[in-house]
Structure formats: C-alpha cells, structure tokens
Write a protein that holds these residues in place. Structure first.
Motif, PDB file in Angstrom:
ATOM      1  N   VAL A 166       0.959  -1.292  -0.133  1.00  5.66           N
ATOM      2  CA  VAL A 166       0.153  -0.060   0.081  1.00  5.66           C
ATOM      3  C   VAL A 166       0.791   1.165  -0.089  1.00  5.66           C
ATOM      4  N   SER A 167       0.261   2.354  -0.434  1.00  5.82           N
ATOM      5  CA  SER A 167       1.108   3.730  -0.445  1.00  5.82           C
ATOM      6  C   SER A 167      -0.219   4.936   0.031  1.00  5.82           C
ATOM      7  N   GLY A 168       0.517   5.968   0.365  1.00 11.07           N
ATOM      8  CA  GLY A 168      -0.294   7.023   0.495  1.00 11.07           C
ATOM      9  C   GLY A 168      -1.586   6.866   1.553  1.00 11.07           C
ATOM     10  N   VAL A 169      -2.725   7.665   1.365  1.00  8.10           N
ATOM     11  CA  VAL A 169      -3.687   7.294   2.452  1.00  8.10           C
ATOM     12  C   VAL A 169      -4.675   6.108   2.246  1.00  8.10           C
ATOM     13  N   GLN A 170      -4.678   5.478   3.202  1.00  8.62           N
ATOM     14  CA  GLN A 170      -5.345   4.021   3.186  1.00  8.62           C
ATOM     15  C   GLN A 170      -6.600   4.164   4.131  1.00  8.62           C
ATOM     16  N   PRO A 171      -7.806   3.460   3.598  1.00  6.61           N
ATOM     17  CA  PRO A 171      -8.768   3.291   4.694  1.00  6.61           C
ATOM     18  C   PRO A 171      -8.890   1.982   5.439  1.00  6.61           C
ATOM     19  N   PHE A 172      -8.232   2.023   6.576  1.00 12.57           N
ATOM     20  CA  PHE A 172      -8.146   0.746   7.392  1.00 12.57           C
ATOM     21  C   PHE A 172      -9.797   0.206   7.891  1.00 12.57           C
ATOM     22  N   LYS A 173     -10.147  -0.751   7.478  1.00 12.53           N
ATOM     23  CA  LYS A 173     -11.565  -1.294   7.900  1.00 12.53           C
ATOM     24  C   LYS A 173     -11.476  -2.735   8.302  1.00 12.53           C
ATOM     25  N   LEU A 197      -8.172   4.880  17.678  1.00  8.75           N
ATOM     26  CA  LEU A 197      -9.629   4.643  17.765  1.00  8.75           C
ATOM     27  C   LEU A 197     -10.245   4.778  16.189  1.00  8.75           C
ATOM     28  N   MET A 198     -10.842   3.737  15.788  1.00  7.36           N
ATOM     29  CA  MET A 198     -11.547   3.790  14.404  1.00  7.36           C
ATOM     30  C   MET A 198     -13.058   4.060  14.531  1.00  7.36           C
ATOM     31  N   ASN A 199     -13.344   4.753  13.705  1.00  3.98           N
ATOM     32  CA  ASN A 199     -14.955   5.358  13.633  1.00  3.98           C
ATOM     33  C   ASN A 199     -15.897   4.502  12.934  1.00  3.98           C
ATOM     34  N   ASN A 200     -17.166   4.653  13.272  1.00  3.65           N
ATOM     35  CA  ASN A 200     -18.037   3.874  12.763  1.00  3.65           C
ATOM     36  C   ASN A 200     -18.647   4.266  11.246  1.00  3.65           C
ATOM     37  N   SER A 201     -18.807   3.277  10.273  1.00  4.78           N
ATOM     38  CA  SER A 201     -19.283   3.937   9.128  1.00  4.78           C
ATOM     39  C   SER A 201     -20.401   2.752   8.814  1.00  4.78           C
ATOM     40  N   SER A 202     -21.228   3.212   8.017  1.00  2.00           N
ATOM     41  CA  SER A 202     -22.387   2.328   7.511  1.00  2.00           C
ATOM     42  C   SER A 202     -22.398   2.346   5.831  1.00  2.00           C
ATOM     43  N   VAL A 203     -21.250   2.871   5.578  1.00  2.00           N
ATOM     44  CA  VAL A 203     -21.223   2.761   3.832  1.00  2.00           C
ATOM     45  C   VAL A 203     -21.112   1.150   3.431  1.00  2.00           C
ATOM     46  N   ASP A 204     -21.789   0.818   2.365  1.00  2.00           N
ATOM     47  CA  ASP A 204     -21.809  -0.538   1.984  1.00  2.00           C
ATOM     48  C   ASP A 204     -22.286  -1.691   3.017  1.00  2.00           C
ATOM     49  N   SER A 205     -21.581  -1.965   4.140  1.00  2.00           N
ATOM     50  CA  SER A 205     -22.021  -2.502   5.246  1.00  2.00           C
ATOM     51  C   SER A 205     -21.438  -2.165   6.442  1.00  2.00           C
ATOM     52  N   PRO A 206     -22.195  -2.027   7.557  1.00  2.00           N
ATOM     53  CA  PRO A 206     -21.737  -1.305   8.962  1.00  2.00           C
ATOM     54  C   PRO A 206     -20.281  -2.021   9.287  1.00  2.00           C
ATOM     55  N   HIS A 207     -19.445  -1.053   9.547  1.00  2.00           N
ATOM     56  CA  HIS A 207     -18.165  -1.365   9.870  1.00  2.00           C
ATOM     57  C   HIS A 207     -17.145  -0.508  10.592  1.00  2.00           C
ATOM     58  N   LYS A 208     -16.060  -0.440  11.219  1.00  2.00           N
ATOM     59  CA  LYS A 208     -15.273   0.662  11.798  1.00  2.00           C
ATOM     60  C   LYS A 208     -14.095   0.700  10.898  1.00  2.00           C
ATOM     61  N   GLU A 209     -13.617   2.131  10.837  1.00  2.00           N
ATOM     62  CA  GLU A 209     -12.600   2.663   9.753  1.00  2.00           C
ATOM     63  C   GLU A 209     -12.148   3.760  10.222  1.00  2.00           C
TER      64      GLU A 209
END
Length: 581
Positions: A166-173, A197-209
């Motif tokens: 990987v490189s640059g900015v990556q979304p850890f999920k 700390l990772m944040n809540n996300s509801s995009v595509d499927s609920p997850h932490k990111e």
C-alpha cells in the motif's frame, strides 16, 4: 492540689483533647451574605471503593482574589478527615471561574462530605469556609456482564489485506463479527505502538474505519509492518484482536468498495445502503490539488477558499513570514457556520458539501439560527419563528442529502437559556430535538448538540438539559465551541456528562485553547491555536478534536474586535504565532 499542678493537668488534658479531635476540626462558616466565592461539584457524587476517583469542583469568585490558598478536605460519617488537598497561589478576577480536579482512592464504603476553605497566603487568615459543599456515596463498583460474547466473536479485517502493498492514504476497515457497532470499540496499531480509535461507518456494510497516511512509514523500509486490530467492549476490556502484515510501496491495489464476507461467516447478513451515495471519507481517497493533504489524513474537509488561505495569498509577496503563519491556520480543517445570513440555506449547504465530496472529505457544519439566539448578546439574532426555523433546518438537511457530514447544533442554546421563560425553554428543547431527528434521517450524518464548556453548567444539570433536547437520538454533544478552556478540562467534563447519559460520545473545540482560558471569552489577548483537528483522539468517548470556531473570526465588538464572525487578520496572526506546533 497546688495551682501549678492544676494548671499542668489542665494543659495536659487540653493537649490530649486536641490530639483526639484535631482531625475533625471544623472552621466556622462566614455569613452567607458575605460569601465571596461560590463552589459546586461538577463530577458525579457516586464514587467507587478501592478505585482512584476524580472529583471536579467549580470555584467562582464574585470579587478579586490574590495569592489565596484553597483547601479541599473530605470527612467520613464519623467526622474524621480522610483526605486533604491544598492549592496555593490561586488568583481570580471578578467572576473568574476555575475547575479543580482532585484524585482520591477511598478504602471504605460510606458517606463522605467535602469541605472547602479559602485562606490568605501562608494560612494567615480565613476568607471563607464551607462545611458541606457536597456529599458523596462510596460504593463497590457493580460487576457488569460483558456486553459481547468473547468466544463467539472474532475481528475480521477488510482492509488492508494480508501481505498487501500500500501507499499514501489508506482506509483501514474491520468489524467484530456478529456484533453491533454500538457494542464495541475498535483500534488499530502498527508494530505494537499507540492504539488509534476507529470510527463507525455504514457505507456498503456497517464497519469500523480509519483513514491512515502510510507515506511516512519508513522505519522498516518496505516492510513488513504488523498491523494489529483490537476490539474492546464498552468497559475497555480487550475481547478480540487480529494481525495482518503489509508492505509499503507503489501498488495497483486499492481498498475494495464492498468487502467480501469471509466464507466462515455465512450466517451473517448486512443491509447495503443502495440508494445512499457513499460518504467520501470512507472511499479510498484520491489525491487532489483542491484539498490540502490533511483533509485526506483526518478525513475532514479543508476549505480552499477560507479567509486564512485568502489572507496568506494576499501576504505572499509583501509579508511572506506572516503568510506562512496564515497558511498554518488555513491548512487545517475547520467548521463552516450557517445562519440567518445565508439567503438560500439549501443552495449554500449543498455547494459546500459538494466541494467536500469532490475533495474526498467530510465537512463539519454548524447550525446557528435558533430563535432568541445568544440571549441578546454579540451574536443575537436567529429565526423569528419556530415554524420558520423548522423549515430552515429541513432545508439545511436537504442540502446535505445522504452524504457524510458532521453537524453541531446551535452553540450556547442549551447552556445559555436563562433569558428564556419556562415555555420558551421547552420550545427550544423541542426545536433542538426536531433538528436532531431531521439530520439523523441521513444515516451518514453525525449530529452533536452543543453543551457549553467545562466551567459553565454542572455535569448533571447539563445532562438533564441535553436529554430534553433529544440527545438520546443524537451521536453526542459538543464542548468548548468558540471558547478557550483546556482540552483535558473539557474531556473530564464531557466524561462526567457522558456518565449521566449512558456513555454518549462528544467532540471538543480545540481551535483556540492552546494557552487555556484567562477568564475572558470575547477576543481575549495572548491566546494560541490548540491541537490540530483529528478524529483519532485516543479516547473512546471523544469522537474528535475539532476546530469548530474558525481561528481569526471575531467573537464580537470587544477588545478591539470587529463584529461577531468577521475576519480579523491581526488576531489570527497572534493565534498562529503563539501556537505550540
């Protein structure tokens, strides 16, 4: 018995009596009418035995105090002193207010009383003594059942994949399988370092990111770097974790937009938001020239047309050093305020959110149009009618649409409502509740109700007010908006409020609190920029340290400033010059 022997016996008895009762000495309280200082507990009055508890007390001086001693003492039900803490060299301006935090680890359950004395320096004379500032109940901490079945739960890492380059900015999920997002926190760390700390996300499927910039990861060359994803329950206990190895370098790999569920998780179903455009801070971010780098790192939108960046451009040739300081402000993401000055609230909000979306970032918006705003102060105004205000809120929400946004509701509206009648207070709480529901109809909006700051309203009182304003359906509350109190003071205060609200999260405005507060709120001198905005605060309750006030915008026509909200380049320059970073 001779006179000398009787005197000797008397003084021996007196000495013994003082030895026995010395720890229960009570100073006479001064008359209420003559009281110079008011004191109140702002932390919980329920403490836990054999644990270090934080007691927070607000002290406000109604007249100046110079070089005073403030003596905090705790007494048990037998009137024995069990703790004493003294703060020396304490000075207050008129109406100056300060929070004092005291740590105490009780060894026995029971009822305890806090007494406070204020003395001149060197204990030479008593200014004021209060025999019962607060009463505490010390109890065993209830043993709560784990909120998550540890044996049935496992961390699933969606991205980065094992051995990904990987490189640059990556979304850890990632997720904790079979568990609602609200029932756990997830953190990431690299090579055993700090938990983030990772944040809540509801995009595509609920997850932490979390959005993470790996560009500076070079201590192992190209790798491998060991990522550890840690899930904790709401009591802070680690319940599951998983490691993946990654490599740093140019790669054609990108984070999958829709994660593929592992084959072993065939019984788990998720609802995909097919009609909702994905929040842009969750997608694998593209590097653009329209948005400074920090917007991608933090996930928050940096406005390329901010007054600070415009000022930097104007000074670029004539004042290059000052231009660099202005850019120091302008390169950080800050909130955009919307109010009755917006002629078309829908269009203005939509244009701003559109710009944020194109920069792959989340905008922070502040709604500031509540009727009877600011109780007639420097920022007086707002909507003239509750129904008009509801329509204004609806139009603002329509401008956001289904995109990602953080919304802070109506600074000062909950803390500053003493000017309102009881009927008008209920109307205000109803309007705030309506605003919460309207914005939360968008699943990608995070909504925070303003809750003043650490030296204003007591924690339990504020929690009661927030409850009436609909906090149960909001994501949390916001603290220190446009003020200067230290970050940690507000974190302590927010934690106390959260305890009364079942663990609600909060955000803190750090835009101008680099030097704390000097007791003034309107353009005080010698202040500094605070911590840079981030959503990775390291505190599970704190969703963000944000710049909710734009540094350099005036608080009002005080201390030489222009009208509230107007750009003041000299003040902005001073904030940047005195910043610790």
């Amino acid at each position: 018995m001779s006179l000398s022997k009787r005197l000797l016996s008397f003084f021996l008895a007196l000495s013994l009596l003082l030895t026995l009762v010395g720890s229960t000495l009570v100073y006479p309280a001064v008359a209420d009418a003559a009281s110079n200082v008011s004191m109140s507990l702002t932390s919980s009055n329920t403490l836990f035995v054999n644990e270090t508890n934080a007691l927070t007390v607000s002290v406000k001086a109604n007249s100046p105090l110079q070089d005073a001693l403030i003596d905090f003492e705790l007494y048990n039900s037998s009137n024995q002193r069990v703790m004493q803490k003294v703060f020396e060299h304490q000075s207050f301006v008129v109406n100056g207010q300060r929070l004092y935090s005291i740590s105490w680890k009780p060894t026995q359950t029971g009822t305890y009383t806090l007494r406070i004395g204020i003395f001149t320096s060197n204990w030479s004379s008593l200014i004021q003594w209060e025999n019962s500032v607060a009463t505490f109940s010390v109890q065993p901490r209830p043993v709560a059942a784990p909120s998550v079945n540890i044996l049935a739960s496992a961390v699933e890492v969606w991205w980065p994949a094992q051995n990904a380059t990987v490189s640059g900015v990556q979304p850890f999920k990632g997720i904790l399988s079979g568990t609602s997002l609200s029932n756990y926190q997830m953190y990431w760390q690299v090579d055993g370092g700090q938990l983030n700390l990772m944040n809540n996300s509801s995009v595509d499927s609920p997850h932490k990111e979390s959005l993470v910039n790996v560009s500076g990861w070079n201590w192992r060359g190209s790798g491998p770097y060991t990522l550890n994803f840690v899930a904790k329950n709401l009591s802070g206990q680690t319940i599951a974790q998983k490691q993946v190895a990654i490599y740093i370098g140019a790669s054609s790999q990108t984070a999958p937009v829709t994660p593929v569920a592992p084959a072993t998780n065939t019984t788990q179903t998720q609802t995909t938001q097919t009609t909702t455009p994905p929040p842009t801070q969750i997608s694998a971010p593209a590097q653009t020239t329209a948005s400074p780098a920090l917007a991608s790192v933090s996930g928050l939108y940096v406005n390329p047309n901010s007054p600070a960046l415009s000022q930097a451009q104007q000074w670029l040739t004539s004042r290059p050093a000052d231009a660099a300081l202005m850019k120091k402000i302008g390169d950080q993401p800050s909130a955009r305020w919307f109010g009755n000055w917006n002629n078309n609230i829908y269009t203005d909000v939509k244009n701003y959110v559109d710009a944020a979306a194109s920069a792959n970032a989340t905008p922070v918006l502040i709604a500031y149009n509540i009727p009877q705003r600011d109780c007639g102060g420097y920022s007086a105004g707002g909507s003239n009618d509750p129904q008009v205000y509801r329509q204004w809120i609806a139009d603002m929400a329509r401008g956001i649409g289904n995109r990602s946004a953080m919304v802070v509701l109506e600074p000062d509206s909950v803390a500053l409502n003493d000017c309102l009648s009881s009927t008008d207070k209920q109307t205000r709480f109803g309007l705030l509740s309506y605003a919460v529901d309207t914005f939360k109809a968008n699943p990608n909006a995070r909504v925070y109700i303003d809750a003043g700051h650490s030296s204003w309203v007591g924690a339990q009182d504020m929690a009661n007010r927030l409850t009436q304003a609909g906090i149960a359906r909001a994501d949390g509350f916001a603290l220190n908006v446009s003020n200067f109190y230290p970050t940690q003071d507000n974190v302590n205060y927010g934690t106390q409020i959260s305890q009364f609200l079942g663990g609600k999260h909060f955000v803190v405005d750090t835009s101008r609190n680099g030097r704390g507060s000097n007791g003034q709120w309107c353009n005080p001198s010698d202040r500094a920029l605070g911590e840079k905005p981030t959503l990775n605060t390291g505190n599970a309750l704190v969703d963000g340290f944000l710049w909710l006030k734009t540094p350099g915008e005036s608080d009002g026509t005080c201390n030489g400033g222009p009208s509230a909200g107007q750009w003041w380049s000299d003040y902005a320059l001073g904030l940047a010059q005195r910043a610790a970073w």
